[in-house]
Design an enzyme around this catalytic site. Structure first.
Site, mmCIF file in Angstrom:
data_model
loop_
_atom_site.group_PDB
_atom_site.id
_atom_site.type_symbol
_atom_site.label_atom_id
_atom_site.label_comp_id
_atom_site.label_asym_id
_atom_site.label_seq_id
_atom_site.Cartn_x
_atom_site.Cartn_y
_atom_site.Cartn_z
ATOM 1 N N SER A 158 33.779 48.733 30.357
ATOM 2 C CA SER A 158 34.463 49.500 30.857
ATOM 3 C C SER A 158 35.246 49.775 28.823
ATOM 4 O O SER A 158 35.540 48.176 28.256
ATOM 5 C CB SER A 158 35.317 49.645 31.811
ATOM 6 O OG SER A 158 36.930 50.245 31.525
ATOM 7 N N TYR A 184 41.564 43.398 34.662
ATOM 8 C CA TYR A 184 40.668 44.308 34.922
ATOM 9 C C TYR A 184 40.249 44.253 33.536
ATOM 10 O O TYR A 184 38.991 43.908 33.385
ATOM 11 C CB TYR A 184 40.920 45.657 35.385
ATOM 12 C CG TYR A 184 39.799 46.804 34.952
ATOM 13 C CD1 TYR A 184 38.266 46.681 35.824
ATOM 14 C CD2 TYR A 184 39.810 47.746 34.220
ATOM 15 C CE1 TYR A 184 37.835 47.866 35.834
ATOM 16 C CE2 TYR A 184 38.806 48.863 33.785
ATOM 17 C CZ TYR A 184 37.460 48.741 34.938
ATOM 18 O OH TYR A 184 37.077 49.063 34.686
#
Length: 309
Positions: A158, A184
């Site tokens: 990501s 994350y």
């Protein structure tokens, strides 16, 4: 080293990037294929003729998706197997049960910005699920990937990796306050570094490993963010599931990328290395493609998993 470009881009769909591709006789595993990008990735691979295994935590949901894939593609070689990436024993069992060669592994499953949580081993949940579980799975299946040659591994990362490098002295937030987005980001950085080091280590086995940013897509991944993700992506940059899965599917199937590994793609093309956060969905942080960091993460991952045995 020049960037890899393809005729595809932001709006390309899985059906467009696989047009003319025939994967009959090839076998694929897609993690997290019970919904969203994983389900679409599995459907697209099945449509090319590949035998596809949906590696999922929720087997009932996986079986519903498998049934839908068969109905939409006419392909019956769609299987479902249990896999919980946060549980090392589950990953070991999946890899041990695999028989025969494996040609495509798509490390798609993941969690995003979840509340503070730790595994039984004391690992931060996002690092454990997004990276360590997939690391254990890929290394556990390495012989199967090497069996026929020219295998491909795709790891879904990501642009969120730009939020944090690997914090080597505190991977599990033992000393710093927990921040779901930093956790994350760290896990997504790990996904890119895995691709760099795995490609280097497995070059003799002709296993190419790449990482990608699928884009911003509304899926179950965003369940901890009220379906908004970071909330910073403009509406015109939100993709459909078919567009979001296109980069993963392209990396897994396209003859244009034969022998290409250790790289990071967005919108179906390799994206440039950057030295500061871009504020866009493009660019890969230089720390995420640094070979020294990649080797260090591999050693750390091996050590953590060894402690869990």
């Amino acid at each position: 080293m020049s960037l890899i470009t393809t005729p595809f881009g932001f709006s390309s769909t899985t059906d467009e990037v696989t047009r003319g591709v025939d994967l009959s006789g090839r076998r694929a595993v897609v993690t997290g294929a019970s919904s969203g990008l994983g389900a679409e990735t599995a459907r697209a691979l099945a449509a090319t003729g590949a035998e596809v295994t949906l590696a999922v935590r929720d087997v009932a949901s996986g079986e519903r998706v498998a049934k839908d894939i068969t109905a939409s593609t006419g392909r019956h070689e769609v299987h479902v197997a249990h896999l919980d990436l946060s549980d090392p024993a589950s990953v070991t069992a999946f890899a041990a049960a695999w028989r025969g060669p494996l040609h495509i592994l798509v490390n798609n499953a993941g969690v995003m910005a979840c509340p503070e949580q730790y595994t039984e081993q004391g690992w931060e949940w996002q690092f454990a699920t997004n990276h360590l579980g997939h690391f254990a799975l890929a290394t556990g299946l390495q012989r199967a990937l090497a069996a026929d040659g020219n295998a491909r591994v795709v790891t879904v990362s990501s642009s969120g990796h730009q939020r944090s490098p690997i914090v080597w002295d505190d991977v599990n937030f033992a000393f710093r306050p927990y921040d779901p987005w930093l956790a994350y980001g760290q896990s997504k950085t790990a996904n890119v570094l895995f691709a760099v080091e795995a490609t280097r280590r497995w070059a003799a086995d002709n296993i190419a490993v790449n990482a990608c940013m699928p884009g911003a897509i509304h899926t179950n991944l965003q369940r901890h963010t009220a379906g908004r993700g970071s909330g910073l992506v403009p509406a015109h940059l939100i993709k459909t599931v078919e567009q979001g899965a296109a980069t993963s599917v392209l990396l897994a199937t396209s003859p244009l990328l034969e022998g290409v590994g250790g790289r990071y793609f967005a919108d179906c093309n390799e994206t440039e290395a950057v030295d500061r956060r871009t504020g866009t969905l493009h660019g890969v942080a230089r720390y995420a493609v640094d070979p020294d960091n990649a080797g260090r993460l591999w050693a750390l991952s091996q050590a953590l998993l060894a402690q869990a045995r």
